[in-house]
Design a protein around this motif. Sequence first.
Motif, PDB file in Angstrom:
ATOM      1  N   THR A   7      -9.261  -1.782  -1.230  1.00  0.00           N
ATOM      2  CA  THR A   7      -9.257  -3.146  -0.721  1.00  0.00           C
ATOM      3  C   THR A   7      -8.017  -3.838  -1.271  1.00  0.00           C
ATOM      4  O   THR A   7      -7.814  -3.863  -2.494  1.00  0.00           O
ATOM      5  N   TYR A   8      -7.197  -4.345  -0.359  1.00  0.00           N
ATOM      6  CA  TYR A   8      -5.973  -5.021  -0.788  1.00  0.00           C
ATOM      7  C   TYR A   8      -6.305  -6.291  -1.553  1.00  0.00           C
ATOM      8  O   TYR A   8      -7.162  -7.071  -1.158  1.00  0.00           O
ATOM      9  N   LYS A   9      -5.602  -6.503  -2.659  1.00  0.00           N
ATOM     10  CA  LYS A   9      -5.755  -7.690  -3.494  1.00  0.00           C
ATOM     11  C   LYS A   9      -4.530  -8.591  -3.416  1.00  0.00           C
ATOM     12  O   LYS A   9      -4.565  -9.702  -3.911  1.00  0.00           O
ATOM     13  N   LYS A  10      -3.451  -8.085  -2.822  1.00  0.00           N
ATOM     14  CA  LYS A  10      -2.221  -8.865  -2.674  1.00  0.00           C
ATOM     15  C   LYS A  10      -1.874  -8.950  -1.193  1.00  0.00           C
ATOM     16  O   LYS A  10      -2.447  -8.251  -0.357  1.00  0.00           O
ATOM     17  N   SER A  11      -0.903  -9.784  -0.879  1.00  0.00           N
ATOM     18  CA  SER A  11      -0.525 -10.024   0.514  1.00  0.00           C
ATOM     19  C   SER A  11       0.029  -8.766   1.173  1.00  0.00           C
ATOM     20  O   SER A  11       0.497  -7.840   0.503  1.00  0.00           O
ATOM     21  N   LEU A  12      -0.001  -8.755   2.497  1.00  0.00           N
ATOM     22  CA  LEU A  12       0.547  -7.621   3.236  1.00  0.00           C
ATOM     23  C   LEU A  12       2.043  -7.463   3.002  1.00  0.00           C
ATOM     24  O   LEU A  12       2.564  -6.353   3.121  1.00  0.00           O
ATOM     25  N   ASP A  13       2.746  -8.532   2.654  1.00  0.00           N
ATOM     26  CA  ASP A  13       4.167  -8.409   2.306  1.00  0.00           C
ATOM     27  C   ASP A  13       4.334  -7.501   1.079  1.00  0.00           C
ATOM     28  O   ASP A  13       5.233  -6.654   1.041  1.00  0.00           O
ATOM     29  N   VAL A  14       3.480  -7.671   0.088  1.00  0.00           N
ATOM     30  CA  VAL A  14       3.527  -6.834  -1.112  1.00  0.00           C
ATOM     31  C   VAL A  14       3.122  -5.408  -0.752  1.00  0.00           C
ATOM     32  O   VAL A  14       3.781  -4.439  -1.165  1.00  0.00           O
ATOM     33  N   ILE A  15       2.074  -5.271   0.033  1.00  0.00           N
ATOM     34  CA  ILE A  15       1.606  -3.941   0.463  1.00  0.00           C
ATOM     35  C   ILE A  15       2.723  -3.217   1.206  1.00  0.00           C
ATOM     36  O   ILE A  15       3.024  -2.050   0.925  1.00  0.00           O
ATOM     37  N   ASP A  16       3.351  -3.905   2.152  1.00  0.00           N
ATOM     38  CA  ASP A  16       4.420  -3.280   2.937  1.00  0.00           C
ATOM     39  C   ASP A  16       5.600  -2.863   2.069  1.00  0.00           C
ATOM     40  O   ASP A  16       6.224  -1.833   2.317  1.00  0.00           O
ATOM     41  N   ALA A  17       5.894  -3.646   1.030  1.00  0.00           N
ATOM     42  CA  ALA A  17       6.998  -3.307   0.134  1.00  0.00           C
ATOM     43  C   ALA A  17       6.692  -2.026  -0.662  1.00  0.00           C
ATOM     44  O   ALA A  17       7.606  -1.303  -1.053  1.00  0.00           O
ATOM     45  N   LEU A  18       5.417  -1.742  -0.885  1.00  0.00           N
ATOM     46  CA  LEU A  18       5.005  -0.563  -1.652  1.00  0.00           C
ATOM     47  C   LEU A  18       4.660   0.632  -0.763  1.00  0.00           C
ATOM     48  O   LEU A  18       4.400   1.725  -1.266  1.00  0.00           O
ATOM     49  N   LEU A  19       4.670   0.430   0.553  1.00  0.00           N
ATOM     50  CA  LEU A  19       4.136   1.425   1.473  1.00  0.00           C
ATOM     51  C   LEU A  19       4.871   2.767   1.434  1.00  0.00           C
ATOM     52  O   LEU A  19       4.224   3.826   1.414  1.00  0.00           O
ATOM     53  N   ALA A  20       6.184   2.774   1.392  1.00  0.00           N
ATOM     54  CA  ALA A  20       6.932   4.040   1.376  1.00  0.00           C
ATOM     55  C   ALA A  20       6.566   4.860   0.137  1.00  0.00           C
ATOM     56  O   ALA A  20       6.338   6.072   0.231  1.00  0.00           O
ATOM     57  N   GLU A  21       6.468   4.207  -1.017  1.00  0.00           N
ATOM     58  CA  GLU A  21       6.098   4.916  -2.245  1.00  0.00           C
ATOM     59  C   GLU A  21       4.638   5.378  -2.179  1.00  0.00           C
ATOM     60  O   GLU A  21       4.301   6.471  -2.634  1.00  0.00           O
ATOM     61  N   HIS A  22       3.763   4.563  -1.588  1.00  0.00           N
ATOM     62  CA  HIS A  22       2.356   4.944  -1.413  1.00  0.00           C
ATOM     63  C   HIS A  22       2.245   6.184  -0.518  1.00  0.00           C
ATOM     64  O   HIS A  22       1.473   7.101  -0.817  1.00  0.00           O
ATOM     65  N   ILE A  23       3.038   6.237   0.540  1.00  0.00           N
ATOM     66  CA  ILE A  23       3.018   7.399   1.440  1.00  0.00           C
ATOM     67  C   ILE A  23       3.473   8.653   0.701  1.00  0.00           C
ATOM     68  O   ILE A  23       2.889   9.725   0.877  1.00  0.00           O
ATOM     69  N   ARG A  24       4.473   8.536  -0.154  1.00  0.00           N
ATOM     70  CA  ARG A  24       4.902   9.687  -0.959  1.00  0.00           C
ATOM     71  C   ARG A  24       3.775  10.144  -1.890  1.00  0.00           C
ATOM     72  O   ARG A  24       3.545  11.341  -2.077  1.00  0.00           O
ATOM     73  N   PHE A  25       3.059   9.183  -2.463  1.00  0.00           N
ATOM     74  CA  PHE A  25       1.899   9.490  -3.303  1.00  0.00           C
ATOM     75  C   PHE A  25       0.848  10.251  -2.497  1.00  0.00           C
ATOM     76  O   PHE A  25       0.307  11.261  -2.946  1.00  0.00           O
ATOM     77  N   LEU A  26       0.551   9.768  -1.285  1.00  0.00           N
ATOM     78  CA  LEU A  26      -0.416  10.456  -0.428  1.00  0.00           C
ATOM     79  C   LEU A  26       0.050  11.876  -0.118  1.00  0.00           C
ATOM     80  O   LEU A  26      -0.722  12.839  -0.250  1.00  0.00           O
ATOM     81  N   GLU A  27       1.301  12.020   0.292  1.00  0.00           N
ATOM     82  CA  GLU A  27       1.832  13.333   0.666  1.00  0.00           C
ATOM     83  C   GLU A  27       1.749  14.321  -0.490  1.00  0.00           C
ATOM     84  O   GLU A  27       1.399  15.487  -0.301  1.00  0.00           O
ATOM     85  N   ALA A  28       2.059  13.871  -1.692  1.00  0.00           N
ATOM     86  CA  ALA A  28       1.989  14.748  -2.861  1.00  0.00           C
ATOM     87  C   ALA A  28       0.565  15.236  -3.096  1.00  0.00           C
ATOM     88  O   ALA A  28       0.341  16.394  -3.453  1.00  0.00           O
ATOM     89  N   ASN A  29      -0.399  14.362  -2.862  1.00  0.00           N
ATOM     90  CA  ASN A  29      -1.786  14.745  -3.101  1.00  0.00           C
ATOM     91  C   ASN A  29      -2.393  15.527  -1.949  1.00  0.00           C
ATOM     92  O   ASN A  29      -3.341  16.287  -2.157  1.00  0.00           O
ATOM     93  N   TYR A  30      -1.850  15.390  -0.743  1.00  0.00           N
ATOM     94  CA  TYR A  30      -2.212  16.318   0.335  1.00  0.00           C
ATOM     95  C   TYR A  30      -1.679  17.707  -0.009  1.00  0.00           C
ATOM     96  O   TYR A  30      -2.394  18.700   0.101  1.00  0.00           O
ATOM     97  N   ALA A  31      -0.436  17.764  -0.454  1.00  0.00           N
ATOM     98  CA  ALA A  31       0.177  19.054  -0.806  1.00  0.00           C
ATOM     99  C   ALA A  31      -0.578  19.723  -1.952  1.00  0.00           C
ATOM    100  O   ALA A  31      -0.689  20.947  -1.996  1.00  0.00           O
TER     101      ALA A  31
END
Length: 95
Positions: A7-31
Amino acid sequence: MFVVVLTYKKSLDVIDALLAEHIRFLEANYAGGVFLASGRREPRTGGVILAQAKSRQVLETILADDPFCREGAAEYEVIEFIPGKVAPQLAGLLE
């Protein structure tokens, strides 16, 4: 097996700024074989991850590395369950 509800606790602007790094985190854990499925909630208030880990503690340690967690941008509800029945194409989850 675990369902992780973010559940997001900060604005979507903050979420979007972190999204590329979050996707890398997801990809690493899929791998690494930990994450099985993930995606955004609708409406866009957070996300959901289906995961398999050796223990809840191991999963929580992994989730602590998510940039959304590190930056306090999301909170996590971890729900553990034991699958008893799955669709034929997901039979490997019962092993």
